[in-house]
Design an enzyme around this catalytic site. Structure first.
Site, PDB file in Angstrom:
ATOM      1  N   ILE A   1       0.832  -1.205   0.000  1.00 30.02           N
ATOM      2  CA  ILE A   1       0.000   0.000   0.000  1.00 30.02           C
ATOM      3  C   ILE A   1       0.873   1.264   0.000  1.00 30.02           C
ATOM      4  CG2 ILE A   1      -1.738   1.302   1.308  1.00 30.02           C
ATOM      5  CD1 ILE A   1      -2.762  -1.485   2.329  1.00 30.02           C
TER       6      ILE A   1
ATOM      7  N   SER B   1      -3.983   2.710   8.354  1.00 33.07           N
ATOM      8  CA  SER B   1      -3.406   1.377   8.569  1.00 33.07           C
ATOM      9  C   SER B   1      -4.069   0.643   9.742  1.00 33.07           C
ATOM     10  CB  SER B   1      -1.909   1.514   8.758  1.00 33.07           C
ATOM     11  OG  SER B   1      -1.300   0.293   8.489  1.00 33.07           O
ATOM     12  N   ARG B   2      -3.693   0.973  10.945  1.00 27.41           N
ATOM     13  CA  ARG B   2      -4.342   0.389  12.126  1.00 27.41           C
ATOM     14  C   ARG B   2      -4.403   1.460  13.218  1.00 27.41           C
ATOM     15  NH1 ARG B   2      -6.232  -2.843   9.394  1.00 27.41           N
ATOM     16  NH2 ARG B   2      -6.076  -5.111   9.442  1.00 27.41           N
TER      17      ARG B   2
ATOM     18  N   GLU C   1     -11.593   1.512  17.859  1.00 25.74           N
ATOM     19  CA  GLU C   1     -12.699   1.392  16.883  1.00 25.74           C
ATOM     20  C   GLU C   1     -13.575   0.170  17.103  1.00 25.74           C
ATOM     21  OE1 GLU C   1     -10.180   1.112  13.277  1.00 25.74           O
ATOM     22  OE2 GLU C   1     -11.168  -0.795  12.896  1.00 25.74           O
TER      23      GLU C   1
ATOM     24  N   HIS D   1     -13.082   2.928   8.783  1.00 30.59           N
ATOM     25  CA  HIS D   1     -12.354   1.762   8.265  1.00 30.59           C
ATOM     26  C   HIS D   1     -12.922   1.302   6.912  1.00 30.59           C
ATOM     27  CE1 HIS D   1      -9.579  -1.610   9.868  1.00 30.59           C
ATOM     28  NE2 HIS D   1      -9.565  -1.621   8.547  1.00 30.59           N
TER      29      HIS D   1
ATOM     30  N   ALA E   1     -11.336   2.141   3.896  1.00 35.72           N
ATOM     31  CA  ALA E   1     -10.351   2.296   2.816  1.00 35.72           C
ATOM     32  C   ALA E   1     -10.343   1.101   1.866  1.00 35.72           C
ATOM     33  CB  ALA E   1      -8.965   2.520   3.400  1.00 35.72           C
TER      34      ALA E   1
HETATM   35  P1  NAI Z   1       2.787  -4.934   3.643  1.00 34.14           P
HETATM   36  O1  NAI Z   1       3.075  -6.096   4.513  1.00 34.14           O
HETATM   37  O2  NAI Z   1       2.882  -5.100   2.166  1.00 34.14           O
HETATM   38  O3  NAI Z   1       3.735  -3.704   4.048  1.00 34.14           O
HETATM   39  C1  NAI Z   1       4.030  -3.347   5.353  1.00 34.14           C
HETATM   40  C2  NAI Z   1       5.403  -2.683   5.345  1.00 34.14           C
HETATM   41  O4  NAI Z   1       5.660  -2.216   6.669  1.00 34.14           O
HETATM   42  C3  NAI Z   1       6.546  -3.624   4.957  1.00 34.14           C
HETATM   43  O5  NAI Z   1       7.334  -3.054   3.932  1.00 34.14           O
HETATM   44  C4  NAI Z   1       7.339  -3.785   6.259  1.00 34.14           C
HETATM   45  O6  NAI Z   1       8.737  -3.955   6.043  1.00 34.14           O
HETATM   46  C5  NAI Z   1       7.035  -2.472   6.966  1.00 34.14           C
HETATM   47  N1  NAI Z   1       7.221  -2.556   8.407  1.00 34.14           N
HETATM   48  C6  NAI Z   1       6.835  -3.521   9.261  1.00 34.14           C
HETATM   49  N2  NAI Z   1       7.178  -3.212  10.532  1.00 34.14           N
HETATM   50  C7  NAI Z   1       7.800  -2.015  10.470  1.00 34.14           C
HETATM   51  C8  NAI Z   1       8.385  -1.160  11.444  1.00 34.14           C
HETATM   52  N3  NAI Z   1       8.418  -1.516  12.737  1.00 34.14           N
HETATM   53  N4  NAI Z   1       8.922   0.000  11.031  1.00 34.14           N
HETATM   54  C9  NAI Z   1       8.934   0.340   9.711  1.00 34.14           C
HETATM   55  N5  NAI Z   1       8.407  -0.428   8.742  1.00 34.14           N
HETATM   56  C10 NAI Z   1       7.837  -1.586   9.113  1.00 34.14           C
HETATM   57  O7  NAI Z   1       1.343  -4.429   4.073  1.00 34.14           O
HETATM   58  P2  NAI Z   1       0.306  -3.590   3.211  1.00 34.14           P
HETATM   59  O8  NAI Z   1      -0.511  -4.503   2.373  1.00 34.14           O
HETATM   60  O9  NAI Z   1       1.004  -2.460   2.567  1.00 34.14           O
HETATM   61  O10 NAI Z   1      -0.660  -3.053   4.366  1.00 34.14           O
HETATM   62  C11 NAI Z   1      -0.203  -2.165   5.359  1.00 34.14           C
HETATM   63  C12 NAI Z   1      -1.236  -2.108   6.441  1.00 34.14           C
HETATM   64  O11 NAI Z   1      -2.425  -1.466   5.955  1.00 34.14           O
HETATM   65  C13 NAI Z   1      -1.769  -3.473   6.925  1.00 34.14           C
HETATM   66  O12 NAI Z   1      -0.908  -4.057   7.875  1.00 34.14           O
HETATM   67  C14 NAI Z   1      -3.096  -3.100   7.534  1.00 34.14           C
HETATM   68  O13 NAI Z   1      -2.893  -2.810   8.892  1.00 34.14           O
HETATM   69  C15 NAI Z   1      -3.504  -1.844   6.787  1.00 34.14           C
HETATM   70  N6  NAI Z   1      -4.705  -2.034   5.979  1.00 34.14           N
HETATM   71  C16 NAI Z   1      -5.769  -1.186   6.182  1.00 34.14           C
HETATM   72  C17 NAI Z   1      -6.936  -1.338   5.459  1.00 34.14           C
HETATM   73  C18 NAI Z   1      -8.102  -0.405   5.627  1.00 34.14           C
HETATM   74  O14 NAI Z   1      -9.199  -0.697   5.110  1.00 34.14           O
HETATM   75  N7  NAI Z   1      -7.949   0.720   6.289  1.00 34.14           N
HETATM   76  C19 NAI Z   1      -7.071  -2.438   4.478  1.00 34.14           C
HETATM   77  C20 NAI Z   1      -5.869  -3.222   4.302  1.00 34.14           C
HETATM   78  C21 NAI Z   1      -4.746  -3.036   5.045  1.00 34.14           C
END
Ligand code: NAI
Length: 333
Positions: free
Chosen positions: A156, A235-236, A265, A297, A299
């Site tokens: 994302i 994100s969260r 939430e 929530h 997105a």
């Molecule tokens: P992803 O797993 O592809 O990317 C997460 C990135 O965060 C990775 O590059 C990882 O290296 C990095 N990361 C992990 N821990 C870290 C830290 N301590 N410091 C710095 N970087 C760190 O995940 P994606 O698909 O990009 O999703 C990100 C988040 O978006 C999900 O975990 C979820 O919480 C949230 N999300 C929210 C949605 C919504 O409807 N609002 C829907 C889908 C996801």
């Protein structure tokens, strides 16, 4: 026939899961209530349970599922912070997820929130409907030339960064696992967290919720953020300490905040509470601030994402039930 119970079911879940189950032998049992230890008895006779972000899949819940011989927890989302994976492993219950459905959906909503907040589109919409065509108080800023700090350049975060580059923004990024080739290709600069916080005009969070990222935005990190900067969290909720966020807003330190997720939430988002008082005082307060924009929530909520979620979840369930295997990319344990 595969019996599967889907919890926290909303009309759009039922529609998309029914649509994509036509050629699979799945008998869906849709429940509007959430799955937790208290409600787990409803999974009796099910081959799988299908859950979302606010179902509470803790050890007690998994123990109940194991007693009922439910062998698979199929998450219809990417994040899995609400599941006790250790307990699942110990109790022999497999867990699958949908690692990516539409990263574009979340990235595009992020930009939508920022544009709405910065250009006051939500306020302008209401004004014009009441025949108030005044522009007072609706001044925004150009995104072109601003520095955007992307925290987390996974699926994302990378798409969000690329969209911001299209606005002619400078993009700086922080990630524990940087994608250096991608950054070079898109003219994105990786930096340390502190420098990102100090130099960004807009900060957007795209890291998962883990013990390391819990309250990543707290009193200390908020102080490092530039005066007047905007913060976006799609994100969260628990990435941000809400009490510290409110303090910062009240001191006019942060210029604006857009949230699609909120620390507390659970029990509020995804539901209609318009008929009674909200008991969450911090959320009530945030909702009164003119420079705060909150969505519930949503997105992920696009046709493409809902289709992908249903197709992948159904495949996870069918594959597991037929031959006990799960695509390694989707398997959590
Ligand atoms: P992803 O797993 O592809 O990317 C997460 C990135 O965060 C990775 O590059 C990882 O290296 C990095 N990361 C992990 N821990 C870290 C830290 N301590 N410091 C710095 N970087 C760190 O995940 P994606 O698909 O990009 O999703 C990100 C988040 O978006 C999900 O975990 C979820 O919480 C949230 N999300 C929210 C949605 C919504 O409807 N609002 C829907 C889908 C996801």
């Amino acid at each position: 026939m595969i019996n599967a119970a889907l919890y926290d079911a909303k009309p759009y879940d039922c529609e998309y899961f029914e649509r994509f189950s036509k050629h699979n032998n799945i008998d869906w049992h849709f429940h509007e209530f959430r799955l937790s230890a208290k409600t787990a008895a409803s999974a009796a006779g099910m081959h799988a349970v299908c859950v979302f972000v606010n179902d509470r899949i803790d050890r007690a819940c998994i123990l109940e599922l194991a007693k009922l011989e439910v062998k698979l927890i199929a998450l219809r989302c990417a994040g899995f912070n609400n599941v006790d994976l250790l307990a699942a492993k110990e109790l022999g219950v497999s867990v699958a997820r949908v690692p990516a459905y539409s990263p574009h959906a979340v990235a595009e909503h992020t930009i939508g929130l920022l544009l709405t907040l910065n250009r006051h589109i939500h306020r302008a919409y209401n004004r014009v409907r009441e025949h108030n065509f005044s522009l007072n108080g609706l001044v925004g800023f150009d995104l072109a030339g601003k520095t955007i700090g992307i925290i987390g350049t996974g699926k994302i975060g990378r798409i969000a960064a690329q969209i911001f580059r299209g606005f002619n923004c400078r993009v700086v990024a922080f990630d524990v696992t940087p994608h250096l080739d991608w950054a070079k290709q898109h003219d994105v600069e990786y930096t340390q967290l502190e420098s990102l916080l100090q130099n960004s005009d807009i900060i957007s969070l795209h890291v998962p919720l883990t013990p390391e990222t819990h309250h990543l935005i707290c009193r200390e990190t908020l102080q490092q953020i530039k005066q007047g900067a905007f913060l976006i969290n799609t994100s969260r909720g628990k990435l941000v300490d809400t009490t510290a966020l409110i303090e910062s807003l009240k001191k006019n330190h942060l210029g604006g905040v857009a949230l699609d997720v909120y620390e507390e939430e659970e029990g509020i988002f995804f539901e209609d509470h318009s008929e009674h008082l909200l008991q969450d005082d911090e959320l009530n307060l945030l909702l009164t601030f003119p420079n705060v924009l909150i969505t519930s929530h949503q997105a992920f909520l696009t046709q493409e994402a809902l289709s992908e979620i249903a197709i992948t979840t159904i495949n996870n369930i069918v594959q597991f039930t037929n031959n006990k295997s799960i695509n390694p990319e989707n398997k959590l344990c």
